[in-house]
Design an enzyme around this catalytic site. Structure first.
Site, PDB file in Angstrom:
ATOM      1  N   HIS A  57     -28.078  45.396 -75.736  1.00  0.00           N
ATOM      2  CA  HIS A  57     -27.676  44.117 -76.315  1.00  0.00           C
ATOM      3  C   HIS A  57     -27.492  44.299 -77.822  1.00  0.00           C
ATOM      4  O   HIS A  57     -28.065  45.210 -78.424  1.00  0.00           O
ATOM      5  CB  HIS A  57     -28.728  43.051 -76.049  1.00  0.00           C
ATOM      6  CG  HIS A  57     -28.824  42.654 -74.609  1.00  0.00           C
ATOM      7  ND1 HIS A  57     -29.431  41.476 -74.219  1.00  0.00           N
ATOM      8  CD2 HIS A  57     -28.407  43.260 -73.471  1.00  0.00           C
ATOM      9  CE1 HIS A  57     -29.376  41.378 -72.900  1.00  0.00           C
ATOM     10  NE2 HIS A  57     -28.773  42.448 -72.423  1.00  0.00           N
ATOM     11  N   GLU A  59     -28.716  42.770 -80.390  1.00  0.00           N
ATOM     12  CA  GLU A  59     -29.956  42.773 -81.166  1.00  0.00           C
ATOM     13  C   GLU A  59     -30.698  44.101 -81.019  1.00  0.00           C
ATOM     14  O   GLU A  59     -31.217  44.635 -81.993  1.00  0.00           O
ATOM     15  CB  GLU A  59     -30.876  41.622 -80.734  1.00  0.00           C
ATOM     16  CG  GLU A  59     -30.306  40.245 -80.950  1.00  0.00           C
ATOM     17  CD  GLU A  59     -29.578  39.669 -79.733  1.00  0.00           C
ATOM     18  OE1 GLU A  59     -29.543  38.438 -79.608  1.00  0.00           O
ATOM     19  OE2 GLU A  59     -29.060  40.463 -78.917  1.00  0.00           O
ATOM     20  N   CYS A  87     -32.007  36.587 -75.947  1.00  0.00           N
ATOM     21  CA  CYS A  87     -32.515  36.534 -74.581  1.00  0.00           C
ATOM     22  C   CYS A  87     -33.985  36.958 -74.610  1.00  0.00           C
ATOM     23  O   CYS A  87     -34.484  37.428 -75.635  1.00  0.00           O
ATOM     24  CB  CYS A  87     -31.691  37.460 -73.689  1.00  0.00           C
ATOM     25  SG  CYS A  87     -32.026  39.225 -73.967  1.00  0.00           S
ATOM     26  N   CYS A  90     -34.480  40.617 -75.890  1.00  0.00           N
ATOM     27  CA  CYS A  90     -34.235  40.768 -77.326  1.00  0.00           C
ATOM     28  C   CYS A  90     -35.297  40.047 -78.145  1.00  0.00           C
ATOM     29  O   CYS A  90     -35.735  40.565 -79.181  1.00  0.00           O
ATOM     30  CB  CYS A  90     -32.844  40.258 -77.672  1.00  0.00           C
ATOM     31  SG  CYS A  90     -31.544  41.300 -76.959  1.00  0.00           S
TER      32      CYS A  90
END
Length: 160
Positions: A57, A59, A87, A90
């Protein structure tokens, strides 16, 4: 800290990274920058499809970049600017990295509209373990406890 206009510029950089990655087919519309004082020390965008890595992801990629550049596993005092509200994975990584502030563009309800499972994952975590969609079973408890005790007894172990 820094002014609102600088924060918006950092967010615009995260949006640019996300857009470039999204258009390249790397993954969804998620980009992030990590800032210490007024300097970007880490950047990332969603690379799940590009790397076949469900943890890639924006992040997470930005955290990995910042940690590699700083030579540290901690990003205390840093701020993350991310296109989407983090999410659960993250958010956990942000906490583990000790990042102090999160700024995000769109929230998890928009991510859900785009087809991402963030809302459902957060909901799953509110359920008792026995009611979650992924079963959990404790195994080899005594051996695992012995491992934990061995770790506690290690001289010079570094707490993180």
């Amino acid at each position: 800290m820094y002014e609102i206009t600088m924060k918006e510029e950092f967010m615009r950089r995260a949006i640019q990274l996300a857009r470039n990655g999204m258009r390249a087919g790397d993954g969804g519309p998620f980009g992030a920058v990590i800032v210490r004082d007024t300097e970007i020390i880490g950047e990332g965008w969603n690379r799940v499809l590009a790397t076949n890595d469900p943890t890639a992801h924006g992040e997470i990629v930005a955290i990995r970049d910042a940690c590699a550049k700083t030579g540290s596993h901690t990003l205390e005092g840093c701020v993350i600017h991310t296109t989407g509200q983090p999410c659960p994975m993250c958010l956990g990584a942000i906490h583990w990295a000790r990042i102090s502030t999160i700024h995000y563009g769109f929230d998890i309800t928009i991510a859900a509209r785009l087809g991402f499972d963030d809302c459902e994952f957060f909901r799953q975590f509110t359920l008792p373990a026995a009611e979650r969609s992924i079963p959990e079973t404790q195994l080899a408890r005594e051996e695992a406890l012995a491992l934990a005790e061995e770790y506690l007894a290690m001289p010079g172990r570094k707490i993180y």
